[in-house]
Design a protein around this motif. Sequence first.
Motif, PDB file in Angstrom:
ATOM      1  N   ASP A   9       0.790  -1.230   0.000  1.00 12.83           N
ATOM      2  CA  ASP A   9       0.000   0.000   0.000  1.00 12.83           C
ATOM      3  C   ASP A   9       0.826   1.286   0.000  1.00 12.83           C
ATOM      4  OD1 ASP A   9      -1.882  -1.971   0.306  1.00 12.83           O
ATOM      5  OD2 ASP A   9      -2.834  -1.086   2.067  1.00 12.83           O
ATOM      6  N   TRP A  10       2.027   1.262   0.567  1.00 15.76           N
ATOM      7  CA  TRP A  10       2.815   2.499   0.641  1.00 15.76           C
ATOM      8  C   TRP A  10       3.528   2.813  -0.669  1.00 15.76           C
ATOM      9  CZ3 TRP A  10       1.545   5.768   4.150  1.00 15.76           C
ATOM     10  CH2 TRP A  10       0.958   5.301   5.336  1.00 15.76           C
ATOM     11  N   SER A  11       3.748   1.822  -1.489  1.00 15.76           N
ATOM     12  CA  SER A  11       4.385   2.080  -2.787  1.00 15.76           C
ATOM     13  C   SER A  11       3.389   2.042  -3.940  1.00 15.76           C
ATOM     14  CB  SER A  11       5.512   1.072  -3.048  1.00 15.76           C
ATOM     15  OG  SER A  11       5.017  -0.247  -3.148  1.00 15.76           O
ATOM     16  N   HIS A  12       2.354   1.204  -3.861  1.00 17.35           N
ATOM     17  CA  HIS A  12       1.532   0.935  -5.033  1.00 17.35           C
ATOM     18  C   HIS A  12       0.038   1.254  -4.897  1.00 17.35           C
ATOM     19  CE1 HIS A  12       5.045  -1.198  -6.565  1.00 17.35           C
ATOM     20  NE2 HIS A  12       4.421  -1.383  -7.713  1.00 17.35           N
ATOM     21  N   SER A  13      -0.412   1.847  -3.810  1.00 18.59           N
ATOM     22  CA  SER A  13      -1.844   2.188  -3.736  1.00 18.59           C
ATOM     23  C   SER A  13      -2.133   3.375  -4.658  1.00 18.59           C
ATOM     24  CB  SER A  13      -2.253   2.520  -2.304  1.00 18.59           C
ATOM     25  OG  SER A  13      -1.667   3.733  -1.870  1.00 18.59           O
ATOM     26  N   LEU A  14      -3.395   3.556  -4.988  1.00 17.47           N
ATOM     27  CA  LEU A  14      -3.786   4.656  -5.873  1.00 17.47           C
ATOM     28  C   LEU A  14      -3.346   6.006  -5.320  1.00 17.47           C
ATOM     29  CD1 LEU A  14      -5.343   5.885  -8.270  1.00 17.47           C
ATOM     30  CD2 LEU A  14      -7.419   5.725  -6.872  1.00 17.47           C
ATOM     31  N   VAL A  15      -3.676   6.287  -4.073  1.00 19.06           N
ATOM     32  CA  VAL A  15      -3.341   7.588  -3.477  1.00 19.06           C
ATOM     33  C   VAL A  15      -1.832   7.774  -3.384  1.00 19.06           C
ATOM     34  CG1 VAL A  15      -3.459   8.946  -1.337  1.00 19.06           C
ATOM     35  CG2 VAL A  15      -5.529   7.889  -2.272  1.00 19.06           C
ATOM     36  N   MET A  16      -1.112   6.742  -2.950  1.00 19.44           N
ATOM     37  CA  MET A  16       0.348   6.879  -2.831  1.00 19.44           C
ATOM     38  C   MET A  16       1.006   6.983  -4.203  1.00 19.44           C
ATOM     39  SD  MET A  16       0.839   7.365   0.283  1.00 19.44           S
ATOM     40  CE  MET A  16       2.621   7.460   0.219  1.00 19.44           C
ATOM     41  N   SER A  17       0.458   6.304  -5.206  1.00 21.30           N
ATOM     42  CA  SER A  17       0.996   6.435  -6.565  1.00 21.30           C
ATOM     43  C   SER A  17       0.862   7.878  -7.041  1.00 21.30           C
ATOM     44  CB  SER A  17       0.269   5.498  -7.529  1.00 21.30           C
ATOM     45  OG  SER A  17       0.490   4.159  -7.189  1.00 21.30           O
ATOM     46  N   LEU A  18      -0.272   8.477  -6.749  1.00 17.57           N
ATOM     47  CA  LEU A  18      -0.457   9.895  -7.099  1.00 17.57           C
ATOM     48  C   LEU A  18       0.525  10.778  -6.330  1.00 17.57           C
ATOM     49  CD1 LEU A  18      -4.347  10.007  -7.263  1.00 17.57           C
ATOM     50  CD2 LEU A  18      -2.772  10.390  -9.184  1.00 17.57           C
ATOM     51  N   LEU A  19       0.679  10.503  -5.042  1.00 21.84           N
ATOM     52  CA  LEU A  19       1.613  11.291  -4.232  1.00 21.84           C
ATOM     53  C   LEU A  19       3.045  11.136  -4.740  1.00 21.84           C
ATOM     54  CD1 LEU A  19       2.174  13.090  -1.751  1.00 21.84           C
ATOM     55  CD2 LEU A  19       2.527  10.964  -0.471  1.00 21.84           C
TER      56      LEU A  19
END
Length: 183
Positions: free
Chosen positions: A62-72
């Motif tokens: 989740d910290w590298s590949h979630s939607l929100v983190m990908s945007l960040l």
Amino acid sequence: MYAGHFVAAMAMKAKEPRTPSWVLFLGVGVLDLLFGVFVPLGIERITMTPGVSPGFRLDFIDWSHSLVMSLLWSVVFAAFFFRRGAVIAAWAGLAVFSHFVLDLLMHPGDLALWPHSQAHLGLGLWALWPRGWWIFELGFIALCAAYYLARARQLRSFGGRGVWAVGIVLILHVVNSPWLAPH
């Protein structure tokens, strides 16, 4: 998606030739570079699954590949290139986010909306089509490579090494073949 990320960078280069190739190639790999740091640190988790495509299960990314983190991560990466201009920065960010978009096709529902979200995304071609995903990715590579080579010819640019670049991506894809993977 593996070699497909690299050929996506090549297609982006073809669309916006002013963006340095190294920026695009690094950009499409940012999420996996973060993943490669986060797993040994215990921030993200995987389980090896020999003989079952793709050879591992992504338990928590989740910290590298979630939607929100990908945007960040896309915005953070783009920020490094604002001095080169808004267009270059935008393409740098797009390169990072393209990784999430392409992974969405392959991953089997392990891409969270945000860290620790209960909702996950992924069409799961790896699982649904254990060997066919490779053919799907080959088709994607062929389309992007054709666009890249056509633009290189049209613009008379990319240093005359377009065919070599496409060849390297194809070799990477062949090496990643499910038929060559150990069982």
